[in-house]
Motif scaffolding. Structure first.
Motif, PDB file in Angstrom:
ATOM      1  N   ASP A 170      66.447  51.744  56.321  1.00 16.77           N
ATOM      2  CA  ASP A 170      66.629  50.978  57.547  1.00 16.77           C
ATOM      3  C   ASP A 170      67.962  50.232  57.472  1.00 16.77           C
ATOM      4  OD1 ASP A 170      64.174  51.825  58.396  1.00 16.77           O
ATOM      5  OD2 ASP A 170      63.123  49.982  57.847  1.00 16.77           O
ATOM      6  N   PRO A 171      68.750  50.244  58.538  1.00 16.80           N
ATOM      7  CA  PRO A 171      70.040  49.543  58.520  1.00 16.80           C
ATOM      8  C   PRO A 171      69.896  48.063  58.191  1.00 16.80           C
ATOM      9  CG  PRO A 171      69.952  51.050  60.368  1.00 16.80           C
ATOM     10  CD  PRO A 171      68.571  51.026  59.770  1.00 16.80           C
ATOM     11  N   VAL A 172      70.840  47.547  57.414  1.00 12.93           N
ATOM     12  CA  VAL A 172      70.809  46.143  56.998  1.00 12.93           C
ATOM     13  C   VAL A 172      71.739  45.318  57.881  1.00 12.93           C
ATOM     14  CG1 VAL A 172      70.200  46.666  54.614  1.00 12.93           C
ATOM     15  CG2 VAL A 172      72.614  46.570  55.270  1.00 12.93           C
ATOM     16  N   LYS A 173      71.530  44.002  57.838  1.00 15.96           N
ATOM     17  CA  LYS A 173      72.355  43.064  58.591  1.00 15.96           C
ATOM     18  C   LYS A 173      73.330  42.388  57.635  1.00 15.96           C
ATOM     19  CE  LYS A 173      70.113  40.415  61.455  1.00 15.96           C
ATOM     20  NZ  LYS A 173      69.076  39.454  61.927  1.00 15.96           N
ATOM     21  N   ILE A 174      74.605  42.403  57.981  1.00 14.14           N
ATOM     22  CA  ILE A 174      75.671  41.917  57.103  1.00 14.14           C
ATOM     23  C   ILE A 174      76.425  40.776  57.773  1.00 14.14           C
ATOM     24  CG2 ILE A 174      77.751  42.537  55.809  1.00 14.14           C
ATOM     25  CD1 ILE A 174      75.329  44.003  54.788  1.00 14.14           C
TER      26      ILE A 174
ATOM     27  N   GLN B  70      73.246  40.709  53.192  1.00 12.23           N
ATOM     28  CA  GLN B  70      74.422  40.826  52.331  1.00 12.23           C
ATOM     29  C   GLN B  70      75.616  40.146  52.992  1.00 12.23           C
ATOM     30  OE1 GLN B  70      75.170  42.384  49.299  1.00 12.23           O
ATOM     31  NE2 GLN B  70      73.082  43.008  48.847  1.00 12.23           N
ATOM     32  N   VAL B  71      76.647  39.917  52.180  1.00 13.58           N
ATOM     33  CA  VAL B  71      77.908  39.334  52.651  1.00 13.58           C
ATOM     34  C   VAL B  71      79.002  40.400  52.598  1.00 13.58           C
ATOM     35  CG1 VAL B  71      79.746  37.724  52.027  1.00 13.58           C
ATOM     36  CG2 VAL B  71      77.377  36.964  51.990  1.00 13.58           C
ATOM     37  N   LEU B  72      79.820  40.463  53.643  1.00 11.12           N
ATOM     38  CA  LEU B  72      81.006  41.309  53.639  1.00 11.12           C
ATOM     39  C   LEU B  72      82.204  40.412  53.368  1.00 11.12           C
ATOM     40  CD1 LEU B  72      82.414  44.038  54.102  1.00 11.12           C
ATOM     41  CD2 LEU B  72      82.500  43.482  56.541  1.00 11.12           C
TER      42      LEU B  72
ATOM     43  N   LEU C  75      76.648  43.466  62.213  1.00 10.41           N
ATOM     44  CA  LEU C  75      77.672  42.667  61.556  1.00 10.41           C
ATOM     45  C   LEU C  75      77.871  41.387  62.361  1.00 10.41           C
ATOM     46  CD1 LEU C  75      80.611  45.083  60.608  1.00 10.41           C
ATOM     47  CD2 LEU C  75      79.308  43.680  59.019  1.00 10.41           C
ATOM     48  N   LYS C  76      77.962  40.262  61.677  1.00 11.02           N
ATOM     49  CA  LYS C  76      78.257  39.007  62.359  1.00 11.02           C
ATOM     50  C   LYS C  76      79.571  38.457  61.832  1.00 11.02           C
ATOM     51  CE  LYS C  76      76.539  34.408  63.536  1.00 11.02           C
ATOM     52  NZ  LYS C  76      75.453  33.412  63.390  1.00 11.02           N
ATOM     53  N   TYR C  77      80.490  38.200  62.759  1.00 11.99           N
ATOM     54  CA  TYR C  77      81.789  37.652  62.378  1.00 11.99           C
ATOM     55  C   TYR C  77      82.208  36.576  63.375  1.00 11.99           C
ATOM     56  CZ  TYR C  77      86.849  37.189  61.964  1.00 11.99           C
ATOM     57  OH  TYR C  77      88.115  36.677  61.860  1.00 11.99           O
ATOM     58  N   ASP C  78      82.395  35.370  62.882  1.00 12.20           N
ATOM     59  CA  ASP C  78      82.925  34.276  63.703  1.00 12.20           C
ATOM     60  C   ASP C  78      82.157  34.127  65.019  1.00 12.20           C
ATOM     61  OD1 ASP C  78      84.666  32.166  64.090  1.00 12.20           O
ATOM     62  OD2 ASP C  78      86.155  33.398  65.127  1.00 12.20           O
TER      63      ASP C  78
END
Length: 355
Positions: A173-177, A217-219, A311-314
């Motif tokens: 299952d796709p993960v959230k980063i 996880q963290v990118l 993906l979450k960015y800013d």
């Protein structure tokens, strides 16, 4: 060097078929140990019962972090063979990590043969369940009984084995980063390209904060400009941008992953457009807004392929491929695991038969 074997007379209960194994929770009956002393080199190689390792409270690894490790797996094929996947690459990378941490190099060919003997001895621990394998953790740490910031005069090389299931409970299952913008993990010239515990320790704070926001996880971005994508906490990372598959270029600040290398080679063998280059987070955001971010996935020994669904960015939440695994991620996973578990032909010569 002669390899001595001391059998464990108090063997543990092996996991039962269908038992939930998790990752790195259960360990086999035996382990490999080898010592290094200044003026003597590597010596006293042996396989012994798994158990505690005695060392002094002043051991250099405890105070100054002089330690490196690796991770690989042993698999059971449908015809009953036990195989390893590109183990020579792991030992090559481990010696590179040793160089960076000022730890003496070791004989890679001898260690591969010693690993085979250990895996043969513990072959009954390799799970038969679908997707399960025997995780292998070699590691080296300084044990000199003295304080002072200098390379240790004594080391231990240890290999332990752990029957393991999927790295993520969610499987494929796709993960959230979460894209990290506050903390830095590594920079060029640092230890980012080495597999050493300090890199992971420095990532824990960001990982903890990401988990509190619901991300697994963290990118990481580069530590200088804070704009170029580097790697996920436990994986290298790939993005499908239109017809181009991009993975960050190796420049000394990210781990040169063996699954990453295998994925690049496999994708190129399929005639796909693969680029190892700088990729800014702004370019990634633009690709998302323009509809060109088709897929994202991580690669690593533990999870093999880990599709990224968000993906979450800013403050911007990017939903990738409707939160589903994409066709390239799926094809890579099917072919890599197919080769690893002996279900598909290995045209690359990556597998090494143990027994």
């Amino acid at each position: 060097m002669e390899l001595k074997i001391e059998l464990n007379s108090n063997k543990k209960q092996k996991p039962q078929p269908g038992q939930k194994l998790g990752f790195g929770k259960i360990f086999t009956d035996h382990m490999f140990i080898m010592d290094w002393d200044k003026g003597l080199g590597w010596h006293d190689t042996k396989i012994v019962p798994y158990g505690p390792i005695e060392m002094y409270p002043t051991a250099t690894c405890l105070h100054y972090g002089q330690e490196v490790f690796e991770g690989l797996k042993a698999y059971r094929t449908p015809n009953g063979e036990v195989t390893l996947f590109r183990p020579e690459e792991n030992f090559k990378r481990m010696n590179a990590s040793c160089d960076r941490l000022c730890i003496p190099n070791f004989d890679e060919e001898f260690l591969l043969e010693a690993l085979k003997e250990l895996v043969k001895l513990e072959a009954d621990w390799i799970p038969n369940d679908e997707g399960a394998s025997l995780y292998i953790r070699p590691f080296i740490f300084g044990v000199e009984e003295a304080l002072g910031v200098h390379p240790s005069s004594k080391y231990k090389f240890v290999i332990i084995l752990s029957p393991s299931g999927a790295y993520y409970d969610s499987g494929l299952d796709p993960v959230k980063i979460y894209v990290e913008t506050k903390y830095v993990r590594a920079v060029q010239g640092g230890t980012g390209a080495a597999k050493t515990g300090g890199n992971y320790a420095s990532s824990l704070k960001a990982q903890d904060e990401a988990e509190k926001e619901g991300y697994s996880q963290v990118l990481w971005l580069d530590g200088v400009h804070r704009k170029y994508i580097e790697e996920v906490g436990a994986m290298n990372v790939f993005f499908v941008l239109g017809d181009e598959i991009v993975t960050p270029k190796l420049q000394g600040s990210i781990l040169p992953g063996i699954t990453r290398k295998s994925a690049v080679e496999m994708l190129k063998s399929w005639g796909m457009n693969v680029s190892e280059r700088l990729l800014s987070v702004d370019e990634l955001v633009d690709a998302y807004k323009n509809g060109n971010l088709k897929e994202a996935f991580g690669t690593g020994t533990a999870a093999v392929i880990s599709p990224i669904g968000e993906l979450k960015y800013d403050g911007l939440v990017m939903n990738i491929n409707n939160g589903e695994i994409g066709p390239i991620s799926q094809k890579l996973y099917d072919n890599l695991t197919g080769i690893q578990f002996g279900k598909l032909e290995d045209p690359f010569g990556w597998t090494v038969v143990v027994k």
